[in-house]
Structures are given as C-alpha cells and as structure tokens.
Design a protein around this motif. Structure first.
Motif, PDB file in Angstrom:
ATOM      1  N   UNK A 303       2.535 -10.123  -0.297  1.00  0.00           N
ATOM      2  CA  UNK A 303       3.620 -11.289  -0.334  1.00  0.00           C
ATOM      3  C   UNK A 303       4.897 -10.966   0.722  1.00  0.00           C
ATOM      4  N   UNK A 304       5.007  -9.976   1.091  1.00  0.00           N
ATOM      5  CA  UNK A 304       6.140  -9.891   2.009  1.00  0.00           C
ATOM      6  C   UNK A 304       5.656  -9.622   3.528  1.00  0.00           C
ATOM      7  N   UNK A 305       6.702  -9.797   4.342  1.00  0.00           N
ATOM      8  CA  UNK A 305       6.287  -9.554   5.784  1.00  0.00           C
ATOM      9  C   UNK A 305       7.251  -8.560   6.435  1.00  0.00           C
ATOM     10  N   UNK A 306       8.293  -7.818   5.495  1.00  0.00           N
ATOM     11  CA  UNK A 306       9.338  -6.947   6.034  1.00  0.00           C
ATOM     12  C   UNK A 306       9.268  -5.768   5.202  1.00  0.00           C
ATOM     13  N   UNK A 307       8.817  -5.778   3.872  1.00  0.00           N
ATOM     14  CA  UNK A 307       8.931  -4.777   2.941  1.00  0.00           C
ATOM     15  C   UNK A 307       7.659  -3.893   2.818  1.00  0.00           C
ATOM     16  N   UNK A 308       7.645  -2.534   2.946  1.00  0.00           N
ATOM     17  CA  UNK A 308       6.655  -1.766   2.843  1.00  0.00           C
ATOM     18  C   UNK A 308       7.189  -0.644   1.677  1.00  0.00           C
ATOM     19  N   UNK A 309       5.942  -0.038   0.923  1.00  0.00           N
ATOM     20  CA  UNK A 309       5.877   0.798  -0.094  1.00  0.00           C
ATOM     21  C   UNK A 309       4.985   1.857   0.345  1.00  0.00           C
ATOM     22  N   UNK A 310       5.616   3.176   0.374  1.00  0.00           N
ATOM     23  CA  UNK A 310       4.673   4.104   1.060  1.00  0.00           C
ATOM     24  C   UNK A 310       4.834   5.215   0.102  1.00  0.00           C
ATOM     25  N   UNK A 311       3.634   6.141  -0.011  1.00  0.00           N
ATOM     26  CA  UNK A 311       3.552   7.299  -0.866  1.00  0.00           C
ATOM     27  C   UNK A 311       3.209   6.977  -2.344  1.00  0.00           C
ATOM     28  N   UNK A 312       3.860   7.720  -3.198  1.00  0.00           N
ATOM     29  CA  UNK A 312       3.650   7.399  -4.514  1.00  0.00           C
ATOM     30  C   UNK A 312       3.952   6.083  -5.232  1.00  0.00           C
ATOM     31  N   UNK A 313       4.904   5.539  -4.427  1.00  0.00           N
ATOM     32  CA  UNK A 313       5.294   4.097  -5.104  1.00  0.00           C
ATOM     33  C   UNK A 313       4.309   3.166  -5.135  1.00  0.00           C
ATOM     34  N   UNK A 314       3.147   3.184  -4.500  1.00  0.00           N
ATOM     35  CA  UNK A 314       2.318   2.269  -4.267  1.00  0.00           C
ATOM     36  C   UNK A 314       1.207   2.526  -5.198  1.00  0.00           C
ATOM     37  N   UNK A 315       1.017   3.876  -5.758  1.00  0.00           N
ATOM     38  CA  UNK A 315       0.036   4.327  -6.906  1.00  0.00           C
ATOM     39  C   UNK A 315      -1.235   4.889  -6.433  1.00  0.00           C
ATOM     40  N   UNK A 316      -1.401   4.374  -4.951  1.00  0.00           N
ATOM     41  CA  UNK A 316      -2.651   4.557  -4.442  1.00  0.00           C
ATOM     42  C   UNK A 316      -3.238   5.992  -4.599  1.00  0.00           C
ATOM     43  N   UNK A 317      -2.387   7.138  -4.097  1.00  0.00           N
ATOM     44  CA  UNK A 317      -2.848   8.458  -3.960  1.00  0.00           C
ATOM     45  C   UNK A 317      -1.515   9.255  -3.925  1.00  0.00           C
ATOM     46  N   UNK A 318      -1.475   9.660  -5.348  1.00  0.00           N
ATOM     47  CA  UNK A 318      -0.010  10.463  -5.653  1.00  0.00           C
ATOM     48  C   UNK A 318      -0.176  11.934  -5.175  1.00  0.00           C
ATOM     49  N   UNK A 319      -0.346  12.312  -3.882  1.00  0.00           N
ATOM     50  CA  UNK A 319      -0.565  13.467  -3.383  1.00  0.00           C
ATOM     51  C   UNK A 319       0.355  13.735  -1.934  1.00  0.00           C
ATOM     52  N   UNK A 320       1.032  14.597  -1.653  1.00  0.00           N
ATOM     53  CA  UNK A 320       2.061  14.609  -0.530  1.00  0.00           C
ATOM     54  C   UNK A 320       1.293  14.246   0.882  1.00  0.00           C
ATOM     55  N   UNK A 321      -0.065  15.183   0.858  1.00  0.00           N
ATOM     56  CA  UNK A 321      -0.786  14.795   2.042  1.00  0.00           C
ATOM     57  C   UNK A 321      -0.940  13.424   2.198  1.00  0.00           C
ATOM     58  N   UNK A 322      -1.421  12.756   1.248  1.00  0.00           N
ATOM     59  CA  UNK A 322      -1.904  11.361   1.480  1.00  0.00           C
ATOM     60  C   UNK A 322      -0.811  10.430   1.655  1.00  0.00           C
ATOM     61  N   UNK A 323       0.409  10.709   1.041  1.00  0.00           N
ATOM     62  CA  UNK A 323       1.724  10.105   1.121  1.00  0.00           C
ATOM     63  C   UNK A 323       2.081   9.992   2.831  1.00  0.00           C
ATOM     64  N   UNK A 324       2.043  11.217   3.173  1.00  0.00           N
ATOM     65  CA  UNK A 324       2.255  11.395   4.681  1.00  0.00           C
ATOM     66  C   UNK A 324       1.225  10.660   5.664  1.00  0.00           C
ATOM     67  N   UNK A 325       0.078  10.544   5.425  1.00  0.00           N
ATOM     68  CA  UNK A 325      -0.940   9.905   6.033  1.00  0.00           C
ATOM     69  C   UNK A 325      -0.640   8.436   5.965  1.00  0.00           C
ATOM     70  N   UNK A 326      -0.327   7.986   4.751  1.00  0.00           N
ATOM     71  CA  UNK A 326       0.150   6.585   4.512  1.00  0.00           C
ATOM     72  C   UNK A 326       1.271   6.319   5.508  1.00  0.00           C
ATOM     73  N   UNK A 327       2.308   7.211   5.478  1.00  0.00           N
ATOM     74  CA  UNK A 327       3.650   7.061   6.430  1.00  0.00           C
ATOM     75  C   UNK A 327       3.378   7.026   7.746  1.00  0.00           C
ATOM     76  N   UNK A 328       2.682   7.567   8.272  1.00  0.00           N
ATOM     77  CA  UNK A 328       1.997   7.651   9.639  1.00  0.00           C
ATOM     78  C   UNK A 328       1.522   5.971  10.007  1.00  0.00           C
ATOM     79  N   UNK A 329       0.661   5.494   9.129  1.00  0.00           N
ATOM     80  CA  UNK A 329       0.074   4.341   9.212  1.00  0.00           C
ATOM     81  C   UNK A 329       1.081   3.304   9.162  1.00  0.00           C
ATOM     82  N   UNK A 330       2.096   3.419   8.274  1.00  0.00           N
ATOM     83  CA  UNK A 330       2.968   2.355   8.162  1.00  0.00           C
ATOM     84  C   UNK A 330       4.042   2.531   9.289  1.00  0.00           C
ATOM     85  N   UNK A 331       4.390   3.808   9.452  1.00  0.00           N
ATOM     86  CA  UNK A 331       5.338   3.788  10.640  1.00  0.00           C
ATOM     87  C   UNK A 331       4.768   3.133  12.132  1.00  0.00           C
ATOM     88  N   UNK A 332       3.364   3.115  12.276  1.00  0.00           N
ATOM     89  CA  UNK A 332       2.708   2.556  13.427  1.00  0.00           C
ATOM     90  C   UNK A 332       2.451   1.331  13.350  1.00  0.00           C
TER      91      UNK A 332
END
Length: 476
Positions: A303-332
């Motif tokens: 529902x947003x076009x500007x707010x991102x939630x990355x890592x544990x806060x989105x509840x998808x995979x609560x692991x550091x390496x997966x959070x960093x993977x998400x971070x690269x996707x979000x940053x790109x």
C-alpha cells in the motif's frame, strides 16, 4: 534548525540497514542512517557473533576428544573465563565499562559516504523522520525517495515469565559468568544453541519445550541434538509448558503443566521473536505499531510507494544472511525507482528477492551441527510435490573416519521427481555447516540431478555425500 534532506533515510544500522544504505549510496543516492544503539546491530554484539564465539570452544574440545592422538593431550573442560574473554574480543566489548565499541563500523559508514545520525527515529508522516537525540536535542529528516525500516526484532517474553525477569538471548550471549543451573524455555535454534554452550560451560541445563527440538526442520535433526544434550548431562523436557513462575533470592522456580516443579539459578526465554515496530511512528502513516510489515519482493510495504521494510521486521526470514539478501534487493529497487530505471521482475532478477521464501539456508551450531536449505520432506509433500527422499549415513564416508574415530551424522536430500531437481537438503553432524552452500546452489539454481553427476566431489571429504545420493537415486 531546519530539516535535513536526503534521497534515502534508513532506520536501523544493523547489518540489514547497513546493506540497504550501502546499495543505495553506491547508486549515487544521498543516504542517512539512524541508529539509537550500536552501528552493526544485533548480529554483531548480541546474536550471531557472540553466540558462535561461545559455542566454538566446546566444539573444538569435542573434535579433539574424538581423535586418538589428540584426546590424550586434552585435559579438563572449557575454560569459561577465557571463553568469555574471547567472546568479548570478537564483539569489541570492554568488560570493565560494560560497553561495546562500534568505531570500526562507524568508520566504514563514513568511507561509504553514508551519514550517521545517532538517536531514536520515528516516522513523522509521509517521507519524514523525527530523531530524538541525546541531551534533549532532536532532528528532522526528509527522504525525497524512500525510507527503509530496518529495526529488526526482539525476543518475545510470555506474560507468565515477565515478573521473574528472565534472560533473553541477548542476556545469555553477554553473560559475565556461567550460572550453576539454567532452565531454557523453548526448543528452537536459540534454545538449542544456548543449551549446547552452557552445558559445555558446566552449567546444569534443562530445556523445556512444548514439542520436540528444532521444529520445522527434519525430525531427525532435533532428535540428534536432543540425544547429544542428554548424553552430556542436560535434561530435555518436551510436551510440557510453564504454568507458573516465581523468583526468590536463590533463583527461580517454575511449575510445569504436568505438575512438576523445576528450580534454576537463571531462566532463559527463547520462545520466538517480535518485530521492533512498536515505537517507530507507524501510526503517523496509518499503520499499527508493533505489527509485522507486509512487503512485496522489492521489500516495499504493501500500500505504499515510498516505505520499505527490510529484514526481521517483515517476518519473511528472520536470519541475518537473508536480511542482507533482502537489503541488496531493496537498495537496488530504491535506486532503480529513484533513477526511473525499469525493475527486473523475473525470478532471481537483479532487484527482486525471491530466495527468502523456500530457498533459505540455515546452520544451527549445536552438537551436532544442523545445516539445511529449502523444504523438508513433509513440507514438500504438503506443497503437492511428488518427492523421493534420499538418506545417507555420513559415518559411512571415508572422510568420516579421518575426522573422528566415531563420526555420527546423516544427510537427507528431497528430490522433486517430476523436475529431477533438489528442493531441500538437511545435514546433521560435525562440521556440516560447510556443506550447505553447495546444496543451496543446487536448490536455488534448480540444477538437474543428471547434471550433478559431473560435479565431482573431492576425496576424502564429506562432500562425497553428493555422489552417494546420486548413486542411491540411480544413473541418469
């Protein structure tokens, strides 16, 4: 003082936030990152690094005692004081001041061109962040393109245990001594790893889990960890829960659902995590404080076009390496949208995180280690996949006899019969954490088993399990 303006504002300077900020900065965006504790976050100081530092001495001793010629040179158990001192060095902790030093992380942010703002950040409306700083100061930040919430998660403490002020995982990993006895409530990764570490330290450990250990993994993994804990003197109580808890000067007393009581000097609660979203101003943008933030595959909040939630806060995979993977996707994704560039929405594309659904690798650093990727056999069947399970005893490998005089371990591959690929793999045994990335490549890359015959494992290594799996499956 007027508001500072950036392209991107990242809330939370843990490993996930750092990676979002770095990816956006590399794309030429102006980035600020806000942190109210330590740059480097939970993993560096209270989770991944200290826990693995605490587990390593016991693992090394067990490895030495399992090899004739080495066991004769080993006397005594883990030197707890030295183990804690080593942990402190790894986490840059000063035991005299009880503070961690994050200067190296701060210097890295500066070198990456990312502005660090110290203080507690709260959303203050669309693309705005209000930061409460020390000594009553405050600062407003405006994000022209995006705000990324990377505040992680915190341990969940059940109401029935709050009054006895139990340890959480952070207390356990920063402990200054080993308690004489420790009751651990929970049966997941944190519970099993800390049970392993403190049993190595000579603490009388009792694990209280409603079901078996390591739920969600292959059942034989939890069984192996339970058996190893029991063999080393720990107690594992399953099928019971805590119904009452009282603390006195001598420790805590827990009443269990079967009517028995348990006394322990300290209690560790490891019953799951909750998102750190209760005090970040979600109400200012029409969202519910304390909730998990639902996102798409670019980590953009629904529902947003500007707010991102990355890592544990989105509840998808609560692991550091997966959070960093998400971070690269979000940053790109943030950079692409800022520059008006098209997003690559194909599976495994540059900007889209798809590997945090089923393709999640994980290592549990217990005795024995447990390493897994993808689905268990039960999960694959529930997903409607026609599977074949390949089990192999790692003790039958030539490498096992060189690693230990009594190596015990097992490995399972879950094969999608219709596509001829692996959809899951689990390894249990000493040093199996180093096997999981090869399996991750096979699962994520959907490498046909017929092709894997040409990926020849070196002899004698534990990786020969791949050849044994293929032989069990049959020639192409």
């Amino acid at each position: 003082m007027g508001a500072r303006e950036y392209d991107v504002v990242v809330i939370g300077a843990g490993a996930v936030g750092e990676n979002v900020a770095d990816r956006a900065a590399q794309a030429g965006l102006r980035v600020a990152i806000v942190e109210d504790e330590l740059v480097g976050g939970e993993c560096s100081y209270w989770a991944c690094m200290p826990s693995k530092a605490l587990l390593r001495p016991g693992a090394v001793l067990r490895a030495a005692r399992a090899v004739d010629g080495a066991r004769q040179a080993v006397s005594g158990g883990v030197d707890v004081e030295a183990a804690l001192a080593r942990r402190d060095r790894i986490t840059h902790h000063n035991p005299l001041t009880h503070h961690h030093d994050d200067r190296s992380q701060v210097e890295w942010l500066a070198s990456a061109g990312i502005d660090l703002v110290r203080g507690h950040a709260r959303l203050a409306g669309r693309k705005r962040v209000h930061v409460t700083q020390a000594h009553g100061r405050s600062l407003d930040l405006i994000a022209d393109e995006a705000i990324a919430v990377c505040t992680g998660s915190r341990p969940h403490v059940p109401d029935i245990l709050r009054d006895i002020q139990p340890w959480t995982s952070s207390d356990a990993t920063t402990a200054t001594r080993a308690p004489s006895s420790l009751a651990i409530v929970g049966g997941g990764v944190v519970a099993c790893e800390m049970a392993t570490a403190f049993a190595d330290f000579g603490t009388a450990v009792t694990v209280i889990a409603r079901s078996g250990l390591l739920g969600g993994m292959e059942p034989f993994a939890g069984d192996a960890v339970r058996d190893a804990l029991v063999a080393r003197g720990a107690r594992v109580r399953t099928g019971v829960r805590v119904v009452d808890a009282v603390r006195s000067e001598s420790g805590a007393s827990l009443t269990l659902s079967d009517g028995t009581t348990l006394a322990a000097e300290q209690v560790l609660v490891a019953t799951g995590r909750a998102p750190r979203t209760d005090d970040i101003g979600l109400e200012s943008v029409g969202m519910t404080p304390g909730s998990w933030l639902e996102v798409d595959d670019t980590m953009l909040v629904s529902g947003s076009d500007w707010l991102y939630a990355v890592g544990d806060v989105n509840g998808r995979a609560l692991l550091t390496h997966q959070g960093k993977y998400q971070a690269r996707a979000a940053g790109d994704a943030i950079a692409a949208r800022a520059h008006g560039a098209p997003l690559d929405l194909r599976p495994f594309g540059t900007h889209v995180a798809t590997s945090d659904h089923r393709h999640v690798p994980q290592v549990t650093f217990t005795d024995p280690e447990v390493a897994s990727i993808g689905m268990t056999a039960e999960q694959a069947e529930e997903a409607g996949i026609r599977i074949r399970v390949l089990d192999y005893d790692l003790g039958w490998l030539a490498a096992a006899s060189t690693l230990s005089d009594a190596y015990r371990g097992c490995a399972r591959a879950v094969v999608d019969e219709d596509r001829g690929i692996l959809v899951g793999a689990t390894f249990v045994g000493a040093d199996v954490g180093e096997l999981v990335h090869a399996a991750t490549i096979a699962v994520v890359g959907e490498v046909p088993l017929a092709r894997l015959w040409h990926a020849v494992p070196a002899y004698p290594t534990l990786s020969e399990v791949w050849l044994r799996w293929l032989e069990s499956y049959g020639r192409p």
